[in-house]
Each structure stands twice: as structure tokens, then as C-alpha cells.
Motif scaffolding. Structure first.
Motif, PDB file in Angstrom:
ATOM      1  N   GLY A  35       0.799  -1.211   0.000  1.00 24.27           N
ATOM      2  CA  GLY A  35       0.000   0.000   0.000  1.00 24.27           C
ATOM      3  C   GLY A  35       0.838   1.269   0.000  1.00 24.27           C
ATOM      4  N   SER A  90       1.589  -6.503   5.663  1.00 23.17           N
ATOM      5  CA  SER A  90       0.314  -6.983   5.120  1.00 23.17           C
ATOM      6  C   SER A  90       0.439  -8.436   4.720  1.00 23.17           C
ATOM      7  N   GLN A 136      -6.016  -3.398   4.261  1.00 21.87           N
ATOM      8  CA  GLN A 136      -5.427  -2.063   4.119  1.00 21.87           C
ATOM      9  C   GLN A 136      -6.227  -1.224   3.121  1.00 21.87           C
ATOM     10  N   ASP A 187      -5.235  -3.919   9.409  1.00 22.48           N
ATOM     11  CA  ASP A 187      -4.132  -3.360   8.637  1.00 22.48           C
ATOM     12  C   ASP A 187      -4.351  -1.859   8.458  1.00 22.48           C
TER      13      ASP A 187
HETATM   14 MG   LIG Z   1       0.534  -3.119   3.931  1.00 21.74          MG
END
Ligand SMILES: [Mg+2]
Ligand SMILES: Nc1ncnc2c1ncn2[C@@H]1O[C@H](COP(=O)(O)OP(=O)(O)OP(=O)(O)O)[C@@H](O)[C@H]1O
Ligand SMILES: Nc1ncnc2c1ncn2[C@@H]1O[C@H](COP(=O)(O)OP(=O)(O)OP(=O)(O)O)[C@@H](O)[C@H]1O
Ligand SMILES: [Mg+2]
Lengths: 318, 292, 268, 268, 292
Positions: free
Chosen positions: C140, D50, D86, D162
Motif C-alpha cells: 500500500g 500486510s 489495508q 491493517d
Molecule cells: Mg501493507
């Protein structure tokens, strides 16, 4: 799915192009009410290609087909017994048309190197074209067979020069001659013309049915024969105008005059007794024996007597 | 919140009373619709006009007919009927065939497409067969169907079915493959069983794919019915056209095509309505979508 | 302020809400950003910050009021604008490098030149070595940095940033902040920077604008007269910084409480 | 620790990288989380946090090593797990209410019961009044909160989160943090909480795990023996908190610097 | 980074040398492929076997032929040739017609679909016409095309064209509409002109839509060519089948269908290769995709 019904139930007839003038008796009999007078409930369907019509007959969807006699012979080579019950015509009702261009063939002997239209490969028009060619010394491989259909596609192909000539029926013949776009090279709508072209008769329009069905449903066959012979007599005793007037109006949607003229020119092909002439049947076998790849090797095994019967038409009241 | 929530009219009111140069969206929409219709009508008139003129003055109406003749033919059909009974009866037959073929084909295409789209093994095994089957000419199939199913309605339905099935299948298949993996994962975490993933995630995601294919599919169903009728029938619009072809009746051919086209447009309108209902959650794109 | 680069005059933005109602996201917003000014925008979530940026960027037209950029009313997308979205919008079918090279390519650079330029930026956001990765292969925070590079490579003269650093760890974030300040200082670009991190807002900006709860309008505006160049990490501990922070915080806290209350009322 | 709920034993996760290479996201990771333990995970961006969560959730199988949840190796998705991604993964074709009701519906509640339950949660995350909105009509922070409610409504006994609060403003975040602690305290659920906000990590967790730069493995683990129940806002100013914070921060800073360096090397 | 970046073999090596229970993905892939092929072959054998048996012992081979006869027919065609020249010549003709029709139809469908998909006004105006046109039975059109374009190749290409065009158009259209607005907005902000948005955002986004339609489209192109040949021609596989129909040669019909099917599968393989190249950026879903 086998809808073969007992005598008395509805009878389904398939016509290989109900609007074609050569198959006129079928619809005309219906319009004149002759089937009903015989106590028959006849349902007419149409299929544009003869072969599909026969398929429906063999698979039992319909009890009879109005089509060209020659298919009964072809089907016998495939082990199917189909017989002509009413033989409505002794001639094909077709004509070999050629374009009016200077390079168009002037006789069948000039077919070599030309492109000749037929309604469909493997159809009667194909066989007739081949017979014309071989009788005039042209090998069937010397010209190109083109599927040109019938009607507008045929006319377009001829006038555009994509075919030099082709085998077709009315009303296409009349449309071409009346507009001057085509000329008749061999007219097989009359007995004389047919003899000249093929050296004999070529019985065509007929009602044929499965042998087994005929044997089991003699009554139905007789009624059909009665109705159709009556129709043939009607055709022979009435003018084209009268006949046209009996047909549904939209059969003349290409133009009333054209339709009347077409009937007038084709009318002569129909006999008035519905009987098969044995020499005609013989000639068909000869023609097919020369041209059809499926008949040629089995020509000698064909039993012509099983391909037609006059049992019913003989019994029609005069 | 509540004072603003006064239903659909609020927006129009608000913007109308604001007396700013911002255009009234409702009026704009109306104007737009008017333009669209005007242009459509103009196009139709132009097309018919030029057809009529060229045929009248230059070319042979034998092949091309002309609008006035076609119109006369239509009037005849609808008032006097056709040689094979009332036009409505023929329409009904064709419609019945194509609607049945459409419904069955679409259902089969959606179900199979989604199943194969979600199962890679099944897809790997079946894919070549389906792709091969798709290439079988329908016109040949139509002839076979007449042999297999007889001359009745079922052979036409079968022809419509195969046309519709493949159109829908490939889209449903791809639609099921294109599902956002994040959404599937999330659903699984939230406790969805496989069947639930299928019904609540995969099917809604694939909806726009499926709807896209349905747009062309009803047209195909009509074509299938007509092809079936061409092959052998005793009623129906296809037969009407076929007969017109055999009788040099160009006007009849075009008239038949127009009737079929109108049927397709009606079906299309139904589909569009359905689409708008099913995809209500989408951001509306009419006013602010960048043009190209 | 004379000659503002961005000017919103009584801008209002309404959306069609659920079940046919009307939702006012921004109401009667008046705000100016001068040349070379760095404005941070803070406000309760869902108040209308992103909507405000989309008005300035020309992606959404205002329902009422006027939006001017460099003195002219916004029609379409103004020149020289850069906008980093809240949700990254990187192209999934392009590698990191080609994503960053997109801007220069659109603006007419040759492929080689665009890639060259992009390569530098990929390095600057700490993604060297990932040039050939596709977005779905990134984390991300890495995707966010691709978006950052994509925006900055165009060297925009007006920079709109919507929570650009929210997915980054503290340290990377500090580095990116420094990088941003360094880049910005020379250019005279106007920056509108939406963030939820008050420290970030105060540390970076010349002015912090606090927005009211939905529908958004300007509640208060705080000048941050801290000297530049700033070292973000050091700054954080100075008393001036803490004063400013406290000020903004109090203003914002009030607003958020209001928004909470309203939502609580709605439940009741 | 005896009887851990989550156990990673030498777990390694490799991905096929760009251009056919292999990318190791997590290497030889060993970590246990006990019943009722609240573990915060911090680490440089792109290190593999993650990925670690996806291993625990059963969405990705490990390339090597073992992942156990409640003592059994993970095959498919373990029971009682909740995972807030996320990137929010709310269903675009469902309204806020129906999104939150999805979990109970999947688990067999009637529609009415699921909606009733969902309505409470929508209110608890501050979205009352937005029940009928579709996700595309929400702001980024609002969507995050929908995802939060979606996860919590299932009352998971293992909760993976997350960066759940990264898109929220300070105040809303504090509220959500308090809410989370309040909910968690009674349940004995194990929580793995990934965040970039060190303050948040220290304030919420029993233990903060610092991860190394990519490929991720555990660098250090810090117990946070602060008393519970905690008031997050007050806690932040106590010297114990600041000590812990400093400790974690030093450890993390080192790691981020390492990751930076490596990326710089790659450029050279 | 660098030590891990040792090409494609690295993964196999790493996992092989690790001596853990993790399965070797390459071997798994091989096994999987073997299974898939085994099942496929089994299915074909089963199908042919049951066909041969039922026809031999129960039903009439007149309609259904049987695999051994069909095979004999194929052998005859490929060794002795057909009644209308070498089989290769016929294949070539049909292939030429369908490839041209496919290329033109796909191109037109993609271009028009994307343009209309991005322009709401144009779409509003044109949509009813296109939907109406889609419902025109191709078999009628084929006859008209023979009249308009003659019996040569162009009328078959035209028939293939209309079939392909609509299949592709509707998908390209929907694909262009489904483009993520965020991506478009981002590109516009980054300085993309309308044309650039179209080529760099809309077209790649719509690619999977377009490819999905192309999968069925080549089958349609073949069908179009065959329908055209049925209407009028002097060569081609369609005519071969038509001749077989006319001569009650069921084996010939099936043999012709098989040749067409093989053509379609070859084209399909080419398309799949293209698809894999174009969609390389996708996450690979083979191993970890949840089944259903
Ligand atoms: Mg992540
Ligand atoms: N397309 C839309 N239709 C309806 N309502 C919308 C739409 N877009 C935004 N809104 C509403 O406008 C309000 C403001 O949204 P916006 O995205 O500007 O908030 P924000 O300040 O950026 O919040 P966040 O900090 O959470 O990102 C929200 O209440 C949202 O529900
Ligand atoms: N599908 C994939 N293919 C290849 N590489 C991947 C894939 N998924 C993740 N990675 C790589 O694994 C590494 C770890 O990713 P991960 O998403 O776990 O990071 P993270 O710690 O969550 O980072 P962030 O804080 O930015 O979210 C990254 O370098 C990323 O490039
Ligand atoms: Mg926002």
C-alpha cells in the motif's frame, strides 16, 4: 416425434418452396378446398431446399413431400424407400438461362470454361445442368458450378456477370426474359423442349411418401391422390388468370402480370392424370446415372418400380 | 440532513431558486433529450428520403424496393393479413420462439459461464469444447435441429438457444474471472461459503458483463428463430421473409426486417429498464462524465 | 491577499444523496491561496476536503459560487495543476517506471526522456529497484509513493495533495515531507495539502485551514509564522510549534465534537 | 507463551517478482500471539506486514514454514477470524447498512436481525444517517469506517487490522481507538494491529513488534506494561509512555534507515 | 535484491532445495496439465465411442452418420480432394473470407464501440439504430449482400463482418463505459489530451472486454463466411457442407463441421496467446485463486 398418424389425422405435407410455380398444385389444392372435400386435414409447410424437406419426411415429421421425383432414386441408393404417389409433371419445369452478353454460351456445347449457376450443389438443377453438358460433349469438370440460389440472388448474379448462365424456374425465368436481362437456352418447361435437351422426359413435381407409410395408409394416399389429380385437371382446364386468382394475393407480390405470365408459361408442364410415364422414370435414372456421384456407382441396382406407384392415381374417379 | 432530504424535486428547486448561472439540470436534461430525438428523427428521415429518391430516379426498385412500397406492404399486412394468417399470429410465433430461446440460452450461458469462470480446472477442460462448439455454423445446426427436434417450435428454439448461449457464455465467463479478488477475499473472511461468494460477489460483479451480452443476445435470439423458420416452418416472420424472397417481393423482405427490428427495439427497451434497475448503485455519469 | 493563485468564492457543491435526496458536501466556501503559499487543510472526516480539492482541480464543477485558478474561472482542468488523489489511481497495466513516466509522456516528452526523468523520481520516493514491478505487486505505501512521484514529476505550479503520506511509516513520511519542502521551496508553487496529521499540517504549512463539519466551509485559518527552511523533526519540539499545534487542535476538536454530536442525534 | 492463538514458525513468503524474478516478502518469521493479547506491528513501508497478516488469515499459503491458528495449521480461512484490509474492500453495489450486515447474513442471521445488528455498528463508527448511501457516495475515511464496522460486527476472536485508522482525523481516530479497546477488553480476542503511528501502537498494544526492512522478520518485540483500562489521550503524556515510545522509535528508525540505504544502493 | 533475481529457474531451485513439504510449483503445473489433457482426451473418446456404438447398434446412420464414416470422408477429402477441388483450396477460401471479415468487423466494432462508449450524446443518438441493425437476420442480409456485392468473396466478407461487428461492438462499448473514473481523472490531471485518455486509459481498460468478445467473434466470422457461401458461392467449406446436405451425405456434413471447428480452435489458440501477452500485467491466478 414420429407423428405418422392413423388415417384420418392431420397430414403434414412439406413443399420444397411453396411459392415456386413448379410446386403450385400443392397450395392450389389447399386453396381450392380439395383436401377438405376429401376429408383431409392437410398442413402445408415449406422448406427452401429439397434435401431438408426429404429429411423431414424420413425423420417422420411430415407424411409427404412435394418435390422433384429424382430424389426418390437418390434416396434409394442410401437405402431409403420413398415413392412418388402422384406424379404431377413429366418435365422439370426448369430452363437453362444465359445472359444476353456476347460472350454467353449460345448452346450447351459452349459450356466449357463458363460459370453456371444452380440453386444448390447436389440439387436437381445441378444434375440437369450436368446432363445438359455431358449430352453436348462437355465434361462436368470443364465448367464451374456456382451456387446462385434462386430469385433475386440468381438474377443479380446473372446481370452482374458473375455467372454466364444457370438453371432456374419461374418466376425467375419470366422476370429475366421480360426485362431482357436473360435468354432461354434450353426450355425444359415443355415436353418438346425437355426431349430436345435431355433426349427424353424428366418427371419432376410429385408428391412422394415413404413406402411403408403408403402401404399402411392406403386411404390417406388415395385421398391425397384424389385431391391432387382434381387440382391437375383444374389447372389444365383453367386459364392462368383463373389460377392466379385462386392463389393467396401476396403470392403475386412480385407483380400480378409477372405471376400470371409465370403460371401461363409453366402450366404446360403439369399433366392431367398424375401418372408416371415409365420411360420418363427410366430417363431420370439415365440422367442421374451420368451425373450424380451417388447414383452412378449403383445405377444397375436401382429398382425403379419401387420409386413410384400409380396404384392410387389409377383409382381416381374420372 | 433532514431539511435537504426532501425528495427528488429538491435538487431542481434548490438550483432553480438560487439565481446563479448554474444551469437547471432538469431543463438541461429535457433539452438534451429533445436534441437527441430531433437528431434521430432527422437521421431516419434523411435515410428514408434518400432511399426513396435514389430508387425513384436512379436505380431499379426490383432489388431495392422503396420506403413507400414497404410502407404499403406493412399496411397491407396489418390490415388485410398475410397469406399465412394474421400478421399478429406470425409475430407471436416468432416472438415465442425467440423469447424461449433467449431465456434458456441466457440462463444456461450465465450459469455455465460463471461456473467455468470460477473454476479453473473445469474451464481448462471444457474450454476447447465450448470454443469448438461456438464455431459450428448455426445454419448447419438449424438443419440438424430440424432433424433432431422436428419441424415444430422446438427446433427454432434450439437454434435461438445456441446463438444466445455462446454470446452470453463468453461474457459471463470473463465477467466471473474479472471479479476483484479483494472483494472475494473480504467475503470469505466475513464468513461467506463458496455458494455465497458466488451469489453475493461474483454474480453482482459480473452483472455488467452479462447485461452487455444480453443487449446483443436478444437480437441473436430473433435471428435464430428466423434462421430456424428459413430452414423449415409453416408460420413465422422468417417464413414471411423467405417467401417474399422467392416471389421477388423486395418490399416484403424489407417489411419483414422492419417488423423484426421493431421487436428487437422493444426487447431492448425492456432490457435497458432492467439494467437501470440492477445497476442503480452506480455513480450516475450523465452530466459530468468527460466526453471522450 | 493580492493576486491569489486559487480562489474559491462562495463555492457550494451538492451531490445527489441516497434515495434521491440532496447532500451538500461543501457550502459557501471562500478561500484563497497565494502564489508560493503552502496551505494545509484539516477537518473532520467526511466534511468535504476531497470535494474541495476536486472543485479546484476542475474535475467537478461547483453547484454554486465561483472557483478561480490564476484569476480565471475554472473550466476543465487548469494548466499546471497537480493532484494526488486520496485513493491512489496508478495504472494497473503499467510498471512503476511507466506509471511515473506517464505525465511527461502526456506532455510530449520522448519515451526515453520521460523514462529518464521518471527513473530519478522513482529513486527519490525510495522505490529504486522496483521500476519493473506492476502495482499489484506493491504494498500500500509503495503504491502511494508511486502516485506521489507521478504527480511531482510534472513539476506542477499548483499542487493539490489529499492525504499523501497517510500510508507511510513515520520515518519514510518524515523523509518525504523533507523532500516535498525542498522541492517546493524553490518553485513558488501553491500547495493545498489535506491531512489528518495535525503535526504534519503545522510543520509543513504557511497556513492551516480548519474546516467545519459537513457541509464544509472554512471555520478558521491559522498562520504558522515559523521560519523556513524547516527541519520537520527538530521543529516538532520547539515551543512555537507546540503553541500553534495546540491552537489548531482546539479549533478542530470543537468541530469534530460537533460532527459527532450531530451523528449521535441522527441515531436518536 | 503457552497456548498461543496465532503462531508463525519460520514462515517465509515468496512472490514471483517482476521480470520473472523471485521476491521474498517475509523471511523466516517466527511470532506468537497469545489469547487475549493485543500486538501492534510496526515496520518500514513495503517490508511485509500486510503479507504477514494474509498468511495468518489463510488467504495466502506460506512458501515455507508453518502458520498455526489455535494450534492447528492454517488450511483455508480459520474460524473466528476478522481481517480489515489495508485497502477497503466494501461492496460497491451495497448500501452502507447492507455492507455491514454482510457478515451476519453470511453466518446465517435473518435479514432483519442482520440489519438490526448492523444498524448499531453503523452508529458506533459514526455513520448514522448514511445507512442508505452507496460506497461511491462516501469519503475515504467514511469508507474505512464501514470496513471497520463490517469486521467488528462479526465479533471475531482473532482480529487482524491493517492500518485501520490511517484515513481518520485525529479526533475520530481517538474515538475509534477507545471504542476498539472497550470492545476488545471483554472478549479475550487476540489482536494483530498493523500501524504506522507509533503513538497508536504503544498506546493500544500489550506488545509492539518491530519488523525488519524487506524481507520482513521480527527485529524486536517490546512489552508495553502500561495499566489497563487505558485512556489513550491521557496516556500519551505519561513518562512511561514516552519511554516506551522512544524505545520502539529507536529500533524502528534504525530499520527504516537500513531500508533507505539499501534502496539508495540499488540506485547506484 | 540482486541475489534473488536470478531468473525464472530460481523459484524452482529455491523450492526444490528447501526440502519442505511445500509442493514444487513446476511439477504441480505439469501434473495439472497432464490431468487436464487426460480428461479432455477421455471426453472425446467417450463421445466418439458412444456415437459410434449407438449408431452402429441402435439408430439410423442416415441422419447421424458415424465417426468412422466421418473419418473416412475426411481422409478422402484430404487425399483424393473434393468435388469442388482440393480441400486446401476450399479451406483457404473460407479462411480468407472469415479472417478478412473478422479483422474488419473487429476493428470497426472496437473503434465505434469505444467512441460511442465515451460519448454519451453520440451513444444516445446512435444506440437505437445499432440495436435495430443488430436484430436484422444475417441470413436475410447474406442474400442482400449477394445482390449488392455479387457472388464473390466480398459478400461473404460482408456477412462475416456484420456478425463480428456487433459481437465486438457491444463489448467494446460497455468496456469503454466501465473504465474507472479515477484513472481517467488522474490521466487528465497528468496532462492527457482526450485522445491520450482514449489510447492510454480507455483502450487498455477495455482490453479484457474486447478480448472476451473476440473469443466468440472468430467463430462468428467463420459462421458468417459459411452462411454467405450457403447463399451463393462457387467454393468454400460452406458450399461443401451444403452439397453434402443436398446429397444426403451426413458424413460430409459432419466432416465439414469438423474442419471448421479445427479452424476455429487454431484461431482461438492464436487469440489466447495474444491475450496472455496483452494482459501480462495481471496477477497470475493459477495457483492461489479460490476455486469457485
Ligand atoms: Mg501493507
Ligand atoms: N458522489 C457523491 N455522491 C453523494 N455524496 C457524496 C459524493 N461524494 C462525496 N459525497 C459526500 O460528501 C461528503 C464529503 O466528502 P469528501 O470526500 O469531500 O470528504 P473528506 O473531507 O475528504 O473526508 P475524508 O477525510 O474522510 O477523506 C461526504 O459526506 C460524502 O458522503
Ligand atoms: N503479489 C505480489 N507479487 C510480488 N510482490 C509482492 C506481491 N505482494 C507483495 N509483494 C511485495 O512484498 C513486499 C511486502 O509487501 P506488503 O504489502 O506485505 O508490505 P507492507 O509491510 O504491508 O507495506 P505497507 O506498510 O506499505 O503497507 C513488497 O515489497 C511488495 O513489493
Ligand atoms: Mg477525502
Amino acid at each position: 416425434r414420429d407423428s405418422r398418424t392413423a388415417d384420418g389425422g392431420p397430414v403434414r405435407l412439406m413443399v420444397g418452396g411453396i411459392e415456386k410455380v413448379i410446386y403450385l398444385p400443392a397450395k392450389l389444392a389447399d386453396q381450392l378446398g380439395y383436401f377438405r372435400q376429401e376429408g383431409l386435414d392437410v398442413q402445408l409447410s415449406t422448406e427452401p431446399a429439397g434435401a431438408t424437406a426429404e429429411n423431414s419426411l424420413i425423420s417422420g415429421d411430415v407424411q409427404g413431400v412435394v418435390g422433384f421425383y429424382d430424389h426418390t432414386i437418390d434416396l434409394q441408393t442410401k437405402g431409403k424407400c420413398i415413392q412418388s404417389v402422384v406424379q404431377m409433371s413429366d418435365v422439370p419445369g426448369e430452363a437453362e438461362m444465359v445472359s444476353t452478353r456476347p460472350d454467353a454460351p449460345r448452346s450447351p456445347a459452349e459450356f466449357a470454361g463458363k460459370r453456371l449457376g444452380v440453386t444448390s450443389p447436389g440439387s436437381s438443377t445441378d444434375f440437369l445442368t450436368q446432363a445438359l453438358a455431358t449430352r453436348n460433349g462437355v465434361d462436368t469438370h470443364a465448367y464451374t458450378t456456382v451456387k446462385a440460389g434462386a430469385g433475386q440472388t440468381f438474377i443479380a448474379a446473372l446481370t452482374n456477370g458473375q455467372i454466364d448462365g444457370g438453371m432456374t424456374t419461374d418466376p425467375t425465368i419470366n422476370q429475366l426474359t421480360s426485362t431482357g436481362q436473360g435468354r432461354i437456352l434450353a426450355d425444359m418447361r415443355t415436353e418438346d423442349g425437355t426431349k430436345a435437351a435431355l433426349g427424353g422426359l424428366y418427371p419432376s413435381t410429385s408428391l412422394y411418401m415413404e413406402c411403408g407409410y403408403v402401404a399402411q395408409h392406403k386411404q390417406t394416399a388415395q385421398k391425397l391422390a384424389n385431391a391432387l389429380v382434381k387440382t391437375l385437371r383444374y389447372i389444365n382446364t383453367h386459364s392462368a388468370e383463373d389460377i392466379a386468382a385462386k392463389m393467396p394475393p401476396d403470392y403475386a407480390s412480385g407483380g400480378r402480370d409477372l405471376y400470371v405470365k409465370s403460371i401461363n408459361d409453366t402450366k404446360a408442364m403439369f399433366n392431367s392424370d398424375g401418372k408416371m410415364k415409365p420411360e420418363g422414370a427410366r430417363n431420370v435414372l439415365d440422367v442421374l446415372g451420368e451425373s450424380s456421384p451417388s447414383v452412378r456407382p449403383k445405377k444397375d441396382q436401382i429398382d425403379l418400380s419401387r420409386t413410384y406407384t400409380t396404384e392410387f392415381v389409377d383409382r381416381v374417379a374420372p | 440532513m433532514s431539511p435537504e432530504r426532501t425528495g427528488n424535486t429538491a435538487l431542481a428547486e434548490l438550483t432553480a431558486s438560487a439565481e446563479t448561472p448554474t444551469p437547471d439540470p432538469k431543463a438541461a436534461l429535457r433539452r438534451r433529450r429533445a436534441t437527441v430525438w430531433a437528431v434521430r428523427v432527422l437521421l431516419v428521415v434523411l435515410w428514408l428520403g434518400s432511399w426513396e429518391l435514389t430508387v425513384t430516379y436512379w436505380i431499379d426498385p426490383f432489388f431495392y424496393s422503396k420506403p413507400s412500397l414497404v410502407f404499403a406492404k406493412l399496411v397491407e399486412w396489418f390490415t388485410a393479413g398475410t397469406s399465412q394468417g394474421s400478421i399478429w399470429e406470425n409475430i407471436l410465433v416468432t416472438l415465442q420462439e425467440s423469447v424461449s430461446g433467449f431465456a434458456l440460452g441466457a440462463l444456461a450461458g450465465i450459469v455455465l459461464g460463471i461456473l467455468l469462470g470460477r473454476s479453473h480446472l473445469l474451464a481448462d477442460i471444457c474450454a476447447p469444447f465450448i470454443k469448438a462448439a461456438n464455431a459450428v455454423p448455426r445454419i448447419v445446426l438449424a438443419a440438424l435441429f430440424v432433424i433432431w427436434f422436428g419441424l415444430g417450435m422446438s427446433s427454432k428454439i434450439a437454434t435461438a438457444f445456441v446463438l444466445v448461449f455462446f454470446a452470453v457464455f463468453f461474457n459471463a465467463f470473463q465477467g466471473a474471472r474479472e471479479v476483484d479478488r479483494n472483494l472475494v477475499n473480504n467475503a470469505r473472511i466475513l464468513g461467506a461459503s463458496r455458494a455465497q461468494v458466488l451469489t453475493t460477489i461474483v454474480v453482482p460483479s459480473a452483472t455488467s458483463w452479462i447485461l452487455a451480452s444480453l443487449h446483443s443476445a436478444f437480437g441473436f435470439a430473433l435471428i435464430g428463430a428466423v434462421v430456424g423458420e428459413f430452414t423449415g416452418a409453416d408460420r413465422g416472420l422468417g417464413l414471411l421473409i423467405n417467401r417474399a424472397q422467392g416471389m421477388f417481393d423486395a418490399a416484403g423482405i424489407y417489411a419483414g426486417m422492419i417488423v423484426i427490428t421493431v421487436l428487437a427495439l422493444v426487447a431492448e427497451a425492456v432490457l435497458t429498464w432492467l439494467e437501470n434497475r440492477l445497476l442503480r448503485w452506480r455513480p450516475s455519469t450523465v452530466s459530468t462524465d468527460p466526453q471522450i | 491577499m493580492d493576486d491569489p493563485v486559487i480562489e474559491l468564492r462562495g463555492a457550494t457543491k451538492r451531490f445527489r444523496g441516497a434515495t434521491g435526496g440532496v447532500h451538500t458536501a461543501v457550502r459557501d466556501l471562500t478561500l484563497s491561496v497565494g502564489r508560493g503559499e503552502f496551505v494545509a487543510v484539516v477537518g473532520p472526516t467526511g466534511c468535504g476536503k476531497s470535494t474541495t480539492l476536486s472543485l479546484v482541480s476542475g474535475l467537478e464543477p461547483p453547484s454554486e459560487g465561483e472557483v478561480l485558478v490564476t484569476g480565471r474561472p475554472v473550466r476543465g482542468i487548469p494548466d499546471g495543476i497537480g493532484y494526488m488523489f486520496q485513493n491512489d489511481a496508478v495504472l494497473p497495466w503499467r510498471s512503476v517506471l511507466d506509471n511515473v513516466a506517464a505525465g511527461p509522456r502526456y506532455r510530449g516528452s520522448s519515451r526515453a526522456a520521460a523514462r529518464e526523468k521518471a527513473r530519478g523520481w522513482v529513486g527519490r520516493v525510495g522505490l529504486a529497484g522496483f521500476e519493473k514491478y506492476y502495482p499489484h505487486q506493491l504494498s500500500g505505501g509503495m503504491r502511494k509513493r508511486v502516485a506521489l512521484a507521478q504527480t511531482l514529476v510534472n513539476e506542477p505550479s499548483i499542487l493539490l495533495m489529499d492525504e499523501p503520506f497517510s500510508a507511510l511509516d513515520v520515518q519514510t513520511r518524515a523523509l518525504m515531507q523533507d523532500e516535498l519542502l525542498r522541492l517546493w521551496s524553490g518553485t513558488g508553487a501553491a500547495v493545498v495539502f489535506v491531512t489528518h496529521d495535525l503535526e504534519e499540517a503545522v510543520a509543513l504549512a504557511d497556513r492551516v485551514v480548519v474546516m467545519t463539519a459537513s457541509p464544509a466551509t472554512v471555520k478558521a485559518s491559522f498562520d504558522i509564522p515559523l521560519p523556513r527552511p524547516r527541519d520537520v523533526e527538530e521543529l516538532r519540539l520547539t515551543p512555537e510549534f507546540l503553541d500553534r499545534y495546540r491552537e489548531v487542535w482546539d479549533s478542530l476538536r470543537e468541530e469534530v465534537a460537533k460532527s459527532r454530536e450531530r451523528s449521535a442525534q441522527r441515531v436518536a
